[in-house]
Design an enzyme around this catalytic site. Structure first.
Site, PDB file in Angstrom:
ATOM      1  N   ASP A   1     -18.936  12.577  -2.152  1.00  0.00           N
ATOM      2  CA  ASP A   1     -20.073  12.508  -1.214  1.00  0.00           C
ATOM      3  C   ASP A   1     -20.244  13.820  -0.436  1.00  0.00           C
ATOM      4  O   ASP A   1     -21.046  13.901   0.486  1.00  0.00           O
ATOM      5  CB  ASP A   1     -19.936  11.317  -0.257  1.00  0.00           C
ATOM      6  CG  ASP A   1     -18.717  11.455   0.659  1.00  0.00           C
ATOM      7  OD1 ASP A   1     -17.940  12.427   0.493  1.00  0.00           O
ATOM      8  OD2 ASP A   1     -18.536  10.592   1.545  1.00  0.00           O
TER       9      ASP A   1
ATOM     10  N   ASP B   1      -6.417  15.504  22.290  1.00  0.00           N
ATOM     11  CA  ASP B   1      -7.644  16.276  22.475  1.00  0.00           C
ATOM     12  C   ASP B   1      -7.955  16.423  23.972  1.00  0.00           C
ATOM     13  O   ASP B   1      -7.854  15.450  24.724  1.00  0.00           O
ATOM     14  CB  ASP B   1      -8.788  15.525  21.774  1.00  0.00           C
ATOM     15  CG  ASP B   1     -10.057  16.332  21.685  1.00  0.00           C
ATOM     16  OD1 ASP B   1     -10.044  17.410  21.089  1.00  0.00           O
ATOM     17  OD2 ASP B   1     -11.091  15.874  22.235  1.00  0.00           O
TER      18      ASP B   1
ATOM     19  N   ASP C   1     -11.980  13.511   2.632  1.00  0.00           N
ATOM     20  CA  ASP C   1     -11.578  12.151   3.010  1.00  0.00           C
ATOM     21  C   ASP C   1     -10.061  11.991   2.906  1.00  0.00           C
ATOM     22  O   ASP C   1      -9.359  12.910   2.467  1.00  0.00           O
ATOM     23  CB  ASP C   1     -12.309  11.110   2.147  1.00  0.00           C
ATOM     24  CG  ASP C   1     -12.276  11.476   0.671  1.00  0.00           C
ATOM     25  OD1 ASP C   1     -11.195  11.904   0.212  1.00  0.00           O
ATOM     26  OD2 ASP C   1     -13.314  11.364  -0.019  1.00  0.00           O
TER      27      ASP C   1
ATOM     28  N   GLU D   1      -3.616  19.574  23.618  1.00  0.00           N
ATOM     29  CA  GLU D   1      -4.620  20.625  23.534  1.00  0.00           C
ATOM     30  C   GLU D   1      -5.106  20.840  24.959  1.00  0.00           C
ATOM     31  O   GLU D   1      -5.983  20.138  25.444  1.00  0.00           O
ATOM     32  CB  GLU D   1      -5.786  20.214  22.633  1.00  0.00           C
ATOM     33  CG  GLU D   1      -6.742  21.374  22.406  1.00  0.00           C
ATOM     34  CD  GLU D   1      -8.220  21.038  22.544  1.00  0.00           C
ATOM     35  OE1 GLU D   1      -9.043  21.876  22.154  1.00  0.00           O
ATOM     36  OE2 GLU D   1      -8.567  19.965  23.074  1.00  0.00           O
TER      37      GLU D   1
ATOM     38  N   ASP E   1     -12.506  16.325  -1.087  1.00  0.00           N
ATOM     39  CA  ASP E   1     -13.408  15.176  -1.204  1.00  0.00           C
ATOM     40  C   ASP E   1     -13.084  14.416  -2.490  1.00  0.00           C
ATOM     41  O   ASP E   1     -13.290  14.938  -3.582  1.00  0.00           O
ATOM     42  CB  ASP E   1     -14.852  15.709  -1.223  1.00  0.00           C
ATOM     43  CG  ASP E   1     -15.870  14.628  -1.558  1.00  0.00           C
ATOM     44  OD1 ASP E   1     -15.556  13.432  -1.363  1.00  0.00           O
ATOM     45  OD2 ASP E   1     -16.970  14.989  -2.014  1.00  0.00           O
TER      46      ASP E   1
HETATM   47  C1  BGC Z   1     -11.822  19.634  19.927  1.00  0.00           C
HETATM   48  C2  BGC Z   1     -13.220  19.986  19.599  1.00  0.00           C
HETATM   49  C3  BGC Z   1     -14.109  18.929  20.211  1.00  0.00           C
HETATM   50  C4  BGC Z   1     -13.834  18.769  21.713  1.00  0.00           C
HETATM   51  C5  BGC Z   1     -14.416  17.512  22.251  1.00  0.00           C
HETATM   52  C6  BGC Z   1     -11.868  19.847  21.416  1.00  0.00           C
HETATM   53  O1  BGC Z   1     -11.046  20.488  22.071  1.00  0.00           O
HETATM   54  O2  BGC Z   1     -10.865  20.419  19.304  1.00  0.00           O
HETATM   55  O3  BGC Z   1     -13.456  20.130  18.230  1.00  0.00           O
HETATM   56  O4  BGC Z   1     -15.441  19.317  20.043  1.00  0.00           O
HETATM   57  O5  BGC Z   1     -12.476  18.719  21.964  1.00  0.00           O
HETATM   58  O6  BGC Z   1     -13.709  16.417  21.795  1.00  0.00           O
END
Ligand code: BGC
Length: 530
Positions: free
Chosen positions: A28, A205, A32, A276, A24
């Site tokens: 805050d 993601d 960041d 992912e 940080d």
């Molecule tokens: C991310 C999570 C997130 C989810 C929804 C996942 O696979 O790694 O942290 O909550 O996707 O976006």
């Protein structure tokens, strides 16, 4: 083995920066972008090749930034576009690649598209970017199907005019309809925006979720509203091949990645993307990394495996057998911001840490690329965050399961919170334990036997074996000892209760002290064989 001209990502070590918990700079209590930039030298010194940064885009932060309201901006909490540019320039100057997170499965409810959808009538083009449907039963009072949110509870929420929208995650994360060409066009622009700015790649993601079964039919064998927590889903990934999941891993996702691959290939510099994708089998994982699709997919199988030589051997064999036919290199990962940190998974305390270090050393010996999660180089354990400080939506939707314990800020130096994560006197966004003084980066860098020094040494040694090739032989993995040979390097990991013999050769590195010439339980060693 990777050809001499192999792209940088094929055997790279990536370091995942969880932006709100790394450093940080403005006091805050939240990490960041300038905080990351000022610690890039730290990452270079540790010895990683690339940094993956979790979402820093404008967001109401209902899911720690995985609920994006503007895909081409920066949330003022984390900095500005100028800060991204500075970060990229500095990273590239230090020889580090930078991968950013892309969240294409859903937007935030505060995204302009979702706001417009709420203002527009049922059946309008604005609603057609999401998955709005009428409900079932009298007055449409029941959700359109029986799907559950990954975060617990039903996957549908109802709006003012009685329609329902799908959200496979939190109610603040409406799923996009990827069969609508407008959605694909928007994300093409987003990809180009960040590629033009100089990012080296993307972490995609929920890559297995974008395409749903077109009919949105019921999931077989499931009661409506039955919870499907990440841990359940993940835990059953490999064993339940026959499970019916009309929302995950549908054939249509692959068309999206083919088109992204074409787009990425128009840029120079081996830009890449990693999926992912929580798929059920190694074979389905491998479909994401066919030559005309994404470059990598996270291989979660190791992370889900118990502490067992046989289980590790199965994962290595299954992974390599799956990726070989498509010509991809494997990836390995033990921790990330969604799962319990691996020292804790392996039992915690001294034994958990010993096992975690052994697993890491084993993983780093394997071909392909490895992903590290910030703080694992310090041996951090999952923190038991008190309920009043919990922030994760999963905690609230399930009433007791959550991921905050893996997300506590990094301890850099000093003897008390915030341990150099933020300015002295600042309260970090999640409380940091009182007993972390001995775990700080500063404390561990001074100690050659620390977990930090072990990671640095392992990453250095890994470079010496960069030419070891991609072929491996599992010499042993039936009982309690895993022994894997890769070119001149042999890794032995003792998962059993008794000391084990090492193969002949020179010991390069161990994850803990040897017992004379023997490898103690919960320890791994690299041996260079002639
Ligand atoms: C991310 C999570 C997130 C989810 C929804 C996942 O696979 O790694 O942290 O909550 O996707 O976006």
């Amino acid at each position: 083995m990777p050809a001499p001209s192999a792209p940088w990502w094929r055997d790279a070590v990536f370091y995942q920066v969880y932006v709100r918990s790394f450093a940080d700079s403005d006091g805050d209590g939240l990490g960041d972008l300038p905080g990351i930039t000022s610690h890039l030298r730290y990452l270079r010194d540790l010895g990683v090749d690339a940094v993956w940064i979790t979402p820093f885009y404008p967001s109401p932060q209902h899911d720690a930034g995985y609920d994006v309201s503007d895909y081409t901006g920066v949330d003022p909490l984390f900095g500005s576009l100028g800060d991204v540019d500075d970060l990229l320039t500095r990273a590239h100057r230090l020889g580090l690649k930078v991968v950013v997170d892309l969240v294409p499965n859903h937007t935030s409810v505060e995204h302009a598209w979702f706001r417009a959808a709420l203002d527009a009538p049922a059946g309008s083009p604005e609603r057609a970017r999401y998955l709005f449907r009428p409900g079932k039963g009298r007055g449409g009072a029941r959700p359109p199907n029986n799907w559950s949110s990954v975060f617990g509870g039903p996957a549908w929420s109802r709006i003012h005019d009685g329609q329902w929208y799908l959200h496979l995650f939190d109610a603040t994360q409406p799923d996009l309809d990827w069969s609508n060409p407008e959605v694909a066009a928007m994300f093409d622009d987003v990809l180009r925006f960040w590629l033009d700015r100089g990012v080296d790649g993307f972490r995609i993601d929920v890559a297995h979720g974008l395409a749903k079964d077109r009919s949105l039919r019921n999931q077989r064998g499931r009661r409506s509203g039955e919870t499907d927590l990440p841990s359940d889903r993940q835990g059953s990934m490999v064993e339940r091949r026959d499970v019916d999941e009309p929302m995950w891993d549908q054939p249509g996702v692959h068309d999206i990645y083919r088109s992204w691959r074409r787009l990425l290939d128009t840029y120079d510099g081996d830009r890449m993307a990693v999926a992912e994708a929580w798929t059920r089998t190694p074979e389905s994982m491998a479909r994401y990394v066919r030559p005309d699709e994404l470059h990598q997919a996270f291989n979660f199988a190791w992370l889900l495996a118990p502490w067992s030589a046989a289980a590790f051997a199965d994962v290595i064999r299954g992974t390599l057998d799956a990726v070989r036919p498509v010509g991809a290199a494997p990836t390995w990962v033990l921790s990330n911001h969604d799962v319990v940190r691996h020292p804790t998974r392996y039992g915690g305390g001294h034994r958990g840490l010993a096992r975690a270090r052994a697993a890491t050393l084993t993983m780093l010996a394997l071909p392909g690329s490895a992903y590290l999660y910030q703080g694992e180089e310090l041996g951090l354990e999952e923190v038991d965050v008190p309920p009043e400080f919990r922030q994760d939506p999963v905690w609230f939707r399930t009433g007791g399961v959550g991921r905050d314990g893996a997300r506590v800020p990094m301890p850099w130096r000093g003897t008390h919170s915030p341990y150099g994560f933020s300015r002295a006197g600042t309260t970090p966004w999640l409380p940091m334990p009182d007993d972390w003084a001995r775990l700080t980066v500063a404390a561990q860098r001074r100690d050659p036997a620390s977990t930090w020094s072990f990671y640095r040494d392992a990453l250095r040694a890994r470079r010496r074996f960069a030419d070891a090739g991609e072929d491996v032989e599992i010499v042993d993995g039936r009982a309690t000892v895993l022994e894997v040979r890769r070119g001149p390097l042999t890794v032995v990991c003792n998962c059993g209760p008794r000391p084990a013999r090492l193969p002949p050769g020179t010991v390069v590195l161990t994850s803990g002290p040897l017992d004379g010439h023997l490898l103690p339980p919960d320890t791994a060693a690299w041996v260079a064989c002639a």
